[in-house]
Design a protein around this motif. Structure first.
Motif, short mmCIF file in Angstrom:
data_model
loop_
_atom_site.label_atom_id
_atom_site.label_comp_id
_atom_site.label_asym_id
_atom_site.label_seq_id
_atom_site.Cartn_x
_atom_site.Cartn_y
_atom_site.Cartn_z
N LYS A 217 0.85 -1.20 0.00
CA LYS A 217 0.00 0.00 0.00
C LYS A 217 0.88 1.24 0.00
O LYS A 217 2.00 1.22 0.49
N ILE A 218 0.32 2.31 -0.54
CA ILE A 218 0.91 3.64 -0.41
C ILE A 218 -0.05 4.46 0.43
O ILE A 218 -1.25 4.50 0.14
N LEU A 219 0.44 5.08 1.49
CA LEU A 219 -0.41 5.92 2.32
C LEU A 219 0.03 7.37 2.19
O LEU A 219 1.22 7.66 2.04
N VAL A 220 -0.94 8.28 2.25
CA VAL A 220 -0.66 9.71 2.21
C VAL A 220 -1.09 10.30 3.55
O VAL A 220 -2.21 10.02 4.03
N TRP A 221 -0.21 11.11 4.15
CA TRP A 221 -0.45 11.65 5.49
C TRP A 221 -0.34 13.17 5.46
O TRP A 221 0.47 13.73 4.73
N GLU A 222 -1.13 13.83 6.31
CA GLU A 222 -0.86 15.23 6.63
C GLU A 222 0.32 15.23 7.60
O GLU A 222 0.43 14.35 8.44
N TRP A 223 1.16 16.26 7.52
CA TRP A 223 2.29 16.35 8.45
C TRP A 223 1.79 16.43 9.89
O TRP A 223 0.87 17.19 10.21
N ASP A 224 2.39 15.60 10.75
CA ASP A 224 2.15 15.64 12.19
C ASP A 224 0.75 15.19 12.60
O ASP A 224 0.30 15.46 13.70
N ILE A 225 0.04 14.50 11.70
CA ILE A 225 -1.25 13.92 12.07
C ILE A 225 -1.14 12.43 11.80
O ILE A 225 -0.87 12.01 10.67
N GLY A 226 -1.34 11.63 12.84
CA GLY A 226 -1.01 10.21 12.76
C GLY A 226 -2.04 9.33 12.10
O GLY A 226 -2.04 8.11 12.28
N VAL A 227 -2.95 9.93 11.32
CA VAL A 227 -3.96 9.14 10.61
C VAL A 227 -3.85 9.45 9.12
O VAL A 227 -3.84 10.63 8.75
N PRO A 228 -3.75 8.44 8.25
CA PRO A 228 -3.58 8.75 6.82
C PRO A 228 -4.83 9.40 6.24
O PRO A 228 -5.95 9.08 6.66
N ILE A 229 -4.63 10.30 5.26
CA ILE A 229 -5.79 10.91 4.60
C ILE A 229 -6.14 10.14 3.34
O ILE A 229 -7.19 10.34 2.77
N LYS A 230 -5.27 9.23 2.91
CA LYS A 230 -5.54 8.51 1.67
C LYS A 230 -4.80 7.18 1.68
O LYS A 230 -3.64 7.11 2.08
N TYR A 231 -5.49 6.13 1.27
CA TYR A 231 -4.87 4.83 1.03
C TYR A 231 -4.85 4.63 -0.48
O TYR A 231 -5.90 4.73 -1.10
N ILE A 232 -3.67 4.36 -1.05
CA ILE A 232 -3.65 3.94 -2.45
C ILE A 232 -3.35 2.46 -2.44
O ILE A 232 -2.25 2.04 -2.08
N SER A 233 -4.34 1.66 -2.77
CA SER A 233 -4.03 0.25 -2.90
C SER A 233 -4.86 -0.26 -4.07
O SER A 233 -5.98 0.17 -4.29
N ASP A 234 -4.26 -1.15 -4.83
CA ASP A 234 -4.85 -1.58 -6.08
C ASP A 234 -4.46 -3.04 -6.22
O ASP A 234 -3.33 -3.39 -5.90
N PRO A 235 -5.35 -3.89 -6.67
CA PRO A 235 -4.99 -5.31 -6.76
C PRO A 235 -3.76 -5.57 -7.63
O PRO A 235 -3.09 -6.58 -7.48
#
Length: 356
Positions: A217-235
């Protein structure tokens, strides 16, 4: 803890004018301090695919895992060795290309190194589970960090050199405050070790962090916030042990273990561009780190057989390939920020090569 030591290999640590051995050559600093129009012109300077190897840097006793050029000027090259040492090399003209300083302070292979934004310091991450912050000029260790996990990759936060992030073997990314040594944030949503981290500024100038992991998976995060704003996952996605940002900041590529470099869009969307991929090289099983030319026209990468490949970014076709390293992979490469056709590669044969 391993005692640290440093060896200076040059003639003198400062010249007759009192300038440090790290100072860029006299013409170069004036180029960088000129009005932005010239800098912009240099950003537009057309790059060319290198034609041959013009220099071999030798001195590491084992393979070289990572290389980084000095920020903005590229007049020095930092290397991370599997012999546990880091070295800084001079990139100058013929006769000046030599090792300048060796930094010893890890008792296992160094996996990643990263300069801060002005090159005065760098962080080394080693399989001995420690990270060290070094003063580039003097070779002193300013701070040692560790959380008993193996650090796989390290990146400085682009807006403040006092913070850097580390992707760890326990599936977490942690932020360290370089001044206190404290962990200030944990990013804990990957399900496998973290392989690579990139920073990108979105359209509004906010800094986002992109991470890839063995969990495919590729995750996208806001700086200094420990929850991802986006999951990129594709079969169709495979594990991606390394990432590289296109100079336009509109795209990044991932070195996919199915022997492709795959492309992702950045911005509001952050998504896989299924049509754009680069192939021909064989990277399965190796964390080969790709690089872009500063003008964004070319993409280069080593592969597991010691070759390096150059592709045309727009057309996605292979322009050139060379046999670069013996016995093992060409594991990393960098393109010089100012010289239009100069690039460097390193491999597990212990050699760093300069191409032009």
């Amino acid at each position: 803890m391993e005692p640290t030591k440093t060896t200076f290999h040059g003639e003198a640590e400062s010249d007759y004018k009192g300038r440090s051995w790290m100072a860029p050559p006299s013409g170069m600093s004036s180029v960088l301090s000129l009005s932005p129009t010239i800098q912009e012109k240099m950003d537009d300077h057309k790059c060319f695919v290198p034609k041959k190897c013009v220099h071999r840097y030798t001195g590491h006793n084992k393979g070289v895992q990572r290389i980084r050029l000095f920020p903005k000027t590229g007049h020095l090259l930092l290397s991370a060795g599997l012999d546990g040492k880091c070295k800084v090399w001079s990139v100058g003209g013929v006769g000046q290309r030599k090792v300048m300083r060796t930094y010893e302070g890890h008792k296992a292979a160094v996996r990643d190194v990263q300069f801060n934004h002005d090159g005065t310091r760098f962080v080394s991450a080693s399989f001995d589970r420690f990270l060290r912050l070094w003063d580039t000029e003097s070779g002193k260790v300013l701070q040692t960090f560790g959380n008993k996990k193996v650090p796989y990759c390290v990146e400085f936060y682009p807006k403040d050199d006092n913070y850097f992030v580390v992707g760890c073997s326990d599936n977490k990314i942690v932020t360290y405050d370089a001044t206190t040594g404290e962990i200030t944030q944990e990013y804990n949503h990957h399900l496998a070790p973290i392989n690579a981290i990139l920073f990108v500024d979105d359209d509004n100038g906010a800094t986002k962090m992109v991470s890839s992991s063995d969990d495919k998976k590729i995750l996208v995060w806001e700086w200094d916030i420990g929850v991802p704003i986006k999951y990129i996952s594709d079969p169709t996605m495979h594990s991606m042990p390394s990432l590289a940002m296109h100079p336009s900041q509109q795209f990044f590529v991932g070195q996919s273990l199915d022997n492709n470099l795959v492309c992702f869009q950045v911005g509001q969307k952050f998504k896989l561009s299924k049509k754009k991929k680069f192939s021909g090289h064989q990277v399965a099983g190796y964390a080969c780190e790709p690089a872009f030319s500063p003008d964004g026209r070319f993409l280069m990468s080593g592969d597991g057989k010691g070759r390096i490949f150059f592709w045309d970014w727009k057309m996605q076709k292979t322009l050139q390939k060379y046999k670069a390293h013996d016995s093992g992979p060409a594991i990393a490469c960098v393109w010089h920020p100012l010289e239009p056709s100069v690039a460097f590669t390193c491999g597990w044969d212990g050699v760093i090569k300069m191409w032009q």
